[in-house]
Design an enzyme around this catalytic site. Sequence first.
Site, short mmCIF file in Angstrom:
data_model
loop_
_atom_site.label_atom_id
_atom_site.label_comp_id
_atom_site.label_asym_id
_atom_site.label_seq_id
_atom_site.Cartn_x
_atom_site.Cartn_y
_atom_site.Cartn_z
N THR A 63 9.34 -3.18 -9.00
CA THR A 63 8.26 -3.06 -8.02
C THR A 63 7.16 -2.11 -8.48
OG1 THR A 63 9.33 -1.25 -6.82
CG2 THR A 63 9.90 -3.49 -6.14
N ASP A 64 6.02 -2.24 -7.82
CA ASP A 64 4.92 -1.31 -8.07
C ASP A 64 5.00 -0.18 -7.05
OD1 ASP A 64 3.90 -2.31 -5.66
OD2 ASP A 64 2.35 -3.51 -6.63
N PHE A 65 4.00 0.65 -6.98
CA PHE A 65 4.02 1.82 -6.09
C PHE A 65 4.15 1.46 -4.61
CE2 PHE A 65 -0.34 0.48 -6.27
CZ PHE A 65 -0.82 0.70 -5.00
N SER A 66 3.81 0.21 -4.25
CA SER A 66 3.86 -0.18 -2.84
C SER A 66 5.19 -0.83 -2.44
CB SER A 66 2.71 -1.15 -2.53
OG SER A 66 2.92 -2.38 -3.19
#
Length: 144
Positions: A26-29
């Site tokens: 996943t990314d930061f979100s």
Amino acid sequence: MMNIPLSGALTPEGHVLTQRVYYEDTDFSGVVYHARYLHFMERGRTDYLRCLGVDQVKMHAAEGEGLAFVVHRMEIEFKASARMDDILTVVTKTERALAAKLVLGQEIRLGDKVLIAARVTIAVINRGGRPRRLPAAIVTSFGP
């Protein structure tokens, strides 16, 4: 507890592989980073070949030229996002099996919802990177 084979399974709709989304995907979100879907699809293709009885290690190590599969072209439609801890299903099926390339359809699903739809053209090369034909026995393993 779920009893799912590590390499997935061949089903009437194609090869089906289950994958969990981890934090690293996943990314930061908390949404799966777009390039990670390529990893899920690669695992699907590799395990599809494994379930069909195609041993890529032996194919490449064989006397003579040795053969390998490489992605030649990929078209991807991103329809929706997956999130951490989602359980995804990667479905892979042969659309066309030709002497020197394969066209595979792939989907990544969350339940019944298609998140990613892709068409992947796989070419065959030798150890020197030159295009080659697949042995007929391997072509027939992909069906009509």
